[in-house]
Scaffold this motif. Structure first.
Motif, PDB file in Angstrom:
ATOM      1  N   GLY A  57       0.838  -1.195   0.000  1.00 53.51           N
ATOM      2  CA  GLY A  57       0.000   0.000   0.000  1.00 53.51           C
ATOM      3  C   GLY A  57       0.870   1.241   0.000  1.00 53.51           C
ATOM      4  N   ALA A  58       0.520   2.213  -0.824  1.00 53.52           N
ATOM      5  CA  ALA A  58       1.304   3.447  -0.915  1.00 53.52           C
ATOM      6  C   ALA A  58       0.394   4.611  -1.289  1.00 53.52           C
ATOM      7  CB  ALA A  58       2.400   3.299  -1.962  1.00 53.52           C
ATOM      8  N   ASN A  59       0.688   5.792  -0.761  1.00 55.62           N
ATOM      9  CA  ASN A  59      -0.083   6.972  -1.149  1.00 55.62           C
ATOM     10  C   ASN A  59       0.716   7.878  -2.089  1.00 55.62           C
ATOM     11  OD1 ASN A  59       1.688   8.102   0.686  1.00 55.62           O
ATOM     12  ND2 ASN A  59       0.131   9.199   1.843  1.00 55.62           N
ATOM     13  N   GLU A  60       1.812   7.387  -2.623  1.00 55.53           N
ATOM     14  CA  GLU A  60       2.621   8.071  -3.636  1.00 55.53           C
ATOM     15  C   GLU A  60       3.102   7.017  -4.617  1.00 55.53           C
ATOM     16  OE1 GLU A  60       5.924  10.100  -1.896  1.00 55.53           O
ATOM     17  OE2 GLU A  60       4.670  11.400  -0.660  1.00 55.53           O
ATOM     18  N   SER A  61       3.688   7.456  -5.713  1.00 50.84           N
ATOM     19  CA  SER A  61       4.272   6.486  -6.640  1.00 50.84           C
ATOM     20  C   SER A  61       5.482   5.825  -5.976  1.00 50.84           C
ATOM     21  CB  SER A  61       4.664   7.156  -7.959  1.00 50.84           C
ATOM     22  OG  SER A  61       5.618   8.158  -7.740  1.00 50.84           O
ATOM     23  N   TRP A  62       5.795   4.621  -6.400  1.00 57.64           N
ATOM     24  CA  TRP A  62       6.861   3.838  -5.789  1.00 57.64           C
ATOM     25  C   TRP A  62       7.574   3.033  -6.863  1.00 57.64           C
ATOM     26  CZ3 TRP A  62       6.475  -1.400  -6.513  1.00 57.64           C
ATOM     27  CH2 TRP A  62       5.238  -1.863  -6.938  1.00 57.64           C
ATOM     28  N   THR A  63       8.739   2.496  -6.508  1.00 60.02           N
ATOM     29  CA  THR A  63       9.497   1.656  -7.426  1.00 60.02           C
ATOM     30  C   THR A  63      10.316   0.635  -6.645  1.00 60.02           C
ATOM     31  OG1 THR A  63      11.014   1.691  -9.305  1.00 60.02           O
ATOM     32  CG2 THR A  63      11.510   3.197  -7.523  1.00 60.02           C
ATOM     33  N   VAL A  64      10.633  -0.473  -7.297  1.00 56.25           N
ATOM     34  CA  VAL A  64      11.564  -1.447  -6.742  1.00 56.25           C
ATOM     35  C   VAL A  64      12.961  -0.937  -7.090  1.00 56.25           C
ATOM     36  CG1 VAL A  64      12.421  -3.826  -6.881  1.00 56.25           C
ATOM     37  CG2 VAL A  64       9.961  -3.378  -6.958  1.00 56.25           C
ATOM     38  N   THR A  65      13.779  -0.722  -6.084  1.00 53.80           N
ATOM     39  CA  THR A  65      15.120  -0.191  -6.323  1.00 53.80           C
ATOM     40  C   THR A  65      16.178  -1.275  -6.391  1.00 53.80           C
ATOM     41  OG1 THR A  65      15.429   0.203  -3.960  1.00 53.80           O
ATOM     42  CG2 THR A  65      14.604   2.044  -5.299  1.00 53.80           C
ATOM     43  N   ASP A  66      15.888  -2.448  -5.796  1.00 52.65           N
ATOM     44  CA  ASP A  66      16.861  -3.539  -5.831  1.00 52.65           C
ATOM     45  C   ASP A  66      16.162  -4.843  -5.471  1.00 52.65           C
ATOM     46  OD1 ASP A  66      19.428  -4.606  -6.221  1.00 52.65           O
ATOM     47  OD2 ASP A  66      19.966  -4.391  -4.111  1.00 52.65           O
ATOM     48  N   LYS A  67      16.660  -5.923  -6.021  1.00 52.50           N
ATOM     49  CA  LYS A  67      16.187  -7.262  -5.679  1.00 52.50           C
ATOM     50  C   LYS A  67      17.251  -8.247  -6.135  1.00 52.50           C
ATOM     51  CE  LYS A  67      13.629  -8.426  -9.860  1.00 52.50           C
ATOM     52  NZ  LYS A  67      14.599  -9.430 -10.268  1.00 52.50           N
ATOM     53  N   PRO A  68      17.292  -9.438  -5.560  1.00 52.34           N
ATOM     54  CA  PRO A  68      18.250 -10.446  -6.028  1.00 52.34           C
ATOM     55  C   PRO A  68      17.939 -10.847  -7.474  1.00 52.34           C
ATOM     56  CG  PRO A  68      17.310 -11.060  -3.902  1.00 52.34           C
ATOM     57  CD  PRO A  68      16.521  -9.904  -4.410  1.00 52.34           C
ATOM     58  N   GLU A  69      18.955 -11.205  -8.220  1.00 54.80           N
ATOM     59  CA  GLU A  69      18.739 -11.596  -9.627  1.00 54.80           C
ATOM     60  C   GLU A  69      17.911 -12.863  -9.741  1.00 54.80           C
ATOM     61  OE1 GLU A  69      22.813 -14.020 -10.637  1.00 54.80           O
ATOM     62  OE2 GLU A  69      22.852 -11.848 -10.857  1.00 54.80           O
ATOM     63  N   TRP A  70      17.896 -13.689  -8.730  1.00 56.84           N
ATOM     64  CA  TRP A  70      17.145 -14.946  -8.773  1.00 56.84           C
ATOM     65  C   TRP A  70      15.676 -14.775  -8.395  1.00 56.84           C
ATOM     66  CZ3 TRP A  70      15.707 -16.009  -3.731  1.00 56.84           C
ATOM     67  CH2 TRP A  70      16.516 -15.481  -2.724  1.00 56.84           C
ATOM     68  N   VAL A  71      15.254 -13.571  -8.025  1.00 59.72           N
ATOM     69  CA  VAL A  71      13.871 -13.282  -7.627  1.00 59.72           C
ATOM     70  C   VAL A  71      13.139 -12.571  -8.760  1.00 59.72           C
ATOM     71  CG1 VAL A  71      12.445 -11.877  -6.073  1.00 59.72           C
ATOM     72  CG2 VAL A  71      14.357 -13.181  -5.160  1.00 59.72           C
ATOM     73  N   SER A  72      11.889 -12.977  -8.993  1.00 59.44           N
ATOM     74  CA  SER A  72      11.011 -12.306  -9.958  1.00 59.44           C
ATOM     75  C   SER A  72       9.776 -11.811  -9.224  1.00 59.44           C
ATOM     76  CB  SER A  72      10.568 -13.265 -11.061  1.00 59.44           C
ATOM     77  OG  SER A  72      11.662 -13.692 -11.814  1.00 59.44           O
ATOM     78  N   ILE A  73       9.309 -10.600  -9.585  1.00 56.63           N
ATOM     79  CA  ILE A  73       8.078 -10.047  -9.017  1.00 56.63           C
ATOM     80  C   ILE A  73       7.228  -9.487 -10.145  1.00 56.63           C
ATOM     81  CG2 ILE A  73       8.934  -9.569  -6.696  1.00 56.63           C
ATOM     82  CD1 ILE A  73       9.561  -6.769  -7.519  1.00 56.63           C
ATOM     83  N   ASN A  74       5.925  -9.410  -9.921  1.00 61.47           N
ATOM     84  CA  ASN A  74       5.009  -9.005 -10.992  1.00 61.47           C
ATOM     85  C   ASN A  74       4.898  -7.501 -11.188  1.00 61.47           C
ATOM     86  OD1 ASN A  74       3.650  -8.920  -8.484  1.00 61.47           O
ATOM     87  ND2 ASN A  74       1.666  -8.999  -9.500  1.00 61.47           N
ATOM     88  N   HIS A  75       5.331  -6.678 -10.239  1.00 61.82           N
ATOM     89  CA  HIS A  75       5.315  -5.219 -10.397  1.00 61.82           C
ATOM     90  C   HIS A  75       6.689  -4.681 -10.006  1.00 61.82           C
ATOM     91  CE1 HIS A  75       0.952  -4.905 -10.845  1.00 61.82           C
ATOM     92  NE2 HIS A  75       0.808  -5.655  -9.767  1.00 61.82           N
ATOM     93  N   ILE A  76       7.228  -3.766 -10.795  1.00 63.71           N
ATOM     94  CA  ILE A  76       8.497  -3.130 -10.422  1.00 63.71           C
ATOM     95  C   ILE A  76       8.295  -1.668 -10.042  1.00 63.71           C
ATOM     96  CG2 ILE A  76       9.974  -4.702 -11.723  1.00 63.71           C
ATOM     97  CD1 ILE A  76      10.144  -2.477 -13.878  1.00 63.71           C
ATOM     98  N   GLY A  77       7.062  -1.225 -10.082  1.00 66.55           N
ATOM     99  CA  GLY A  77       6.736   0.134  -9.690  1.00 66.55           C
ATOM    100  C   GLY A  77       5.267   0.382  -9.915  1.00 66.55           C
ATOM    101  N   GLY A  78       4.794   1.517  -9.401  1.00 63.57           N
ATOM    102  CA  GLY A  78       3.398   1.848  -9.600  1.00 63.57           C
ATOM    103  C   GLY A  78       3.045   3.192  -9.017  1.00 63.57           C
ATOM    104  N   ASP A  79       1.816   3.596  -9.262  1.00 64.65           N
ATOM    105  CA  ASP A  79       1.292   4.824  -8.680  1.00 64.65           C
ATOM    106  C   ASP A  79       0.736   4.495  -7.302  1.00 64.65           C
ATOM    107  OD1 ASP A  79       1.890   6.373 -10.929  1.00 64.65           O
ATOM    108  OD2 ASP A  79       0.044   5.713 -11.931  1.00 64.65           O
ATOM    109  N   ARG A  80       0.148   5.469  -6.663  1.00 59.54           N
ATOM    110  CA  ARG A  80      -0.408   5.215  -5.338  1.00 59.54           C
ATOM    111  C   ARG A  80      -1.555   4.218  -5.429  1.00 59.54           C
ATOM    112  NH1 ARG A  80      -3.851  10.481  -3.664  1.00 59.54           N
ATOM    113  NH2 ARG A  80      -5.466  10.215  -5.241  1.00 59.54           N
ATOM    114  N   GLY A  81      -1.778   3.502  -4.338  1.00 54.27           N
ATOM    115  CA  GLY A  81      -2.848   2.520  -4.281  1.00 54.27           C
ATOM    116  C   GLY A  81      -2.385   1.243  -3.612  1.00 54.27           C
ATOM    117  N   ARG A  82      -3.174   0.195  -3.777  1.00 49.58           N
ATOM    118  CA  ARG A  82      -2.855  -1.131  -3.220  1.00 49.58           C
ATOM    119  C   ARG A  82      -2.513  -2.070  -4.354  1.00 49.58           C
ATOM    120  NH1 ARG A  82      -1.968  -2.231   1.164  1.00 49.58           N
ATOM    121  NH2 ARG A  82      -2.936  -1.862   3.123  1.00 49.58           N
TER     122      ARG A  82
END
Length: 128
Positions: A57-82
């Motif tokens: 949950g965020a009330n501003e835009s956000w981004t993924v700044t770092d993660k291990p190379e062996w990890v995958s996630i479905n969002h790397i950033g977004g606007d405010r919301g859930r």
């Protein structure tokens, strides 16, 4: 008398409505992950065979700044919301467990972190 009471009531409600409204710039930054730790099996999925999952949950835009190379996630950033975040990993072929961190950041720099722990491949033992 009755119209004076009605006018006073309307003015009071109008003032209350305007006074309770806050400018979005006055709201403190909010950034929260529902889980601090994700546990994955050696195959890169959770123990029930699904991706690891957490809510963000965020009330501003956000981004993924770092993660291990062996990890995958479905969002790397977004606007405010859930957001529902799904986490998987490549298979862990080593004899060691591994741990890494998904680092996230709000537009204003406020950080959030989620730990990812992955089990190692169990060695097959045979008895003869």
């Amino acid at each position: 008398m009755k119209t004076h009471l009605i006018r006073t009531l309307i003015l009071s409600l109008t003032f209350t409505a305007f006074a309770s409204c806050r400018d979005e710039s006055d709201v403190d930054p909010y950034f929260s992950a529902s889980e601090a730790d994700i546990e994955l099996q050696a195959n890169g999925l959770s123990s029930d065979g699904q991706p690891g999952e957490f809510s963000l949950g965020a009330n501003e835009s956000w981004t993924v700044t770092d993660k291990p190379e062996w990890v995958s996630i479905n969002h790397i950033g977004g606007d405010r919301g859930r957001f529902t975040m799904y986490v998987t990993a490549t298979q862990n072929p080593t004899a060691d467990d591994r741990r890494g961190y998904i680092e996230l950041e709000l537009a204003n720099g406020k950080p959030e972190q989620v730990s990812v722990f992955q089990h190692h491949v169990a060695e097959a033992l045979s008895v003869s």
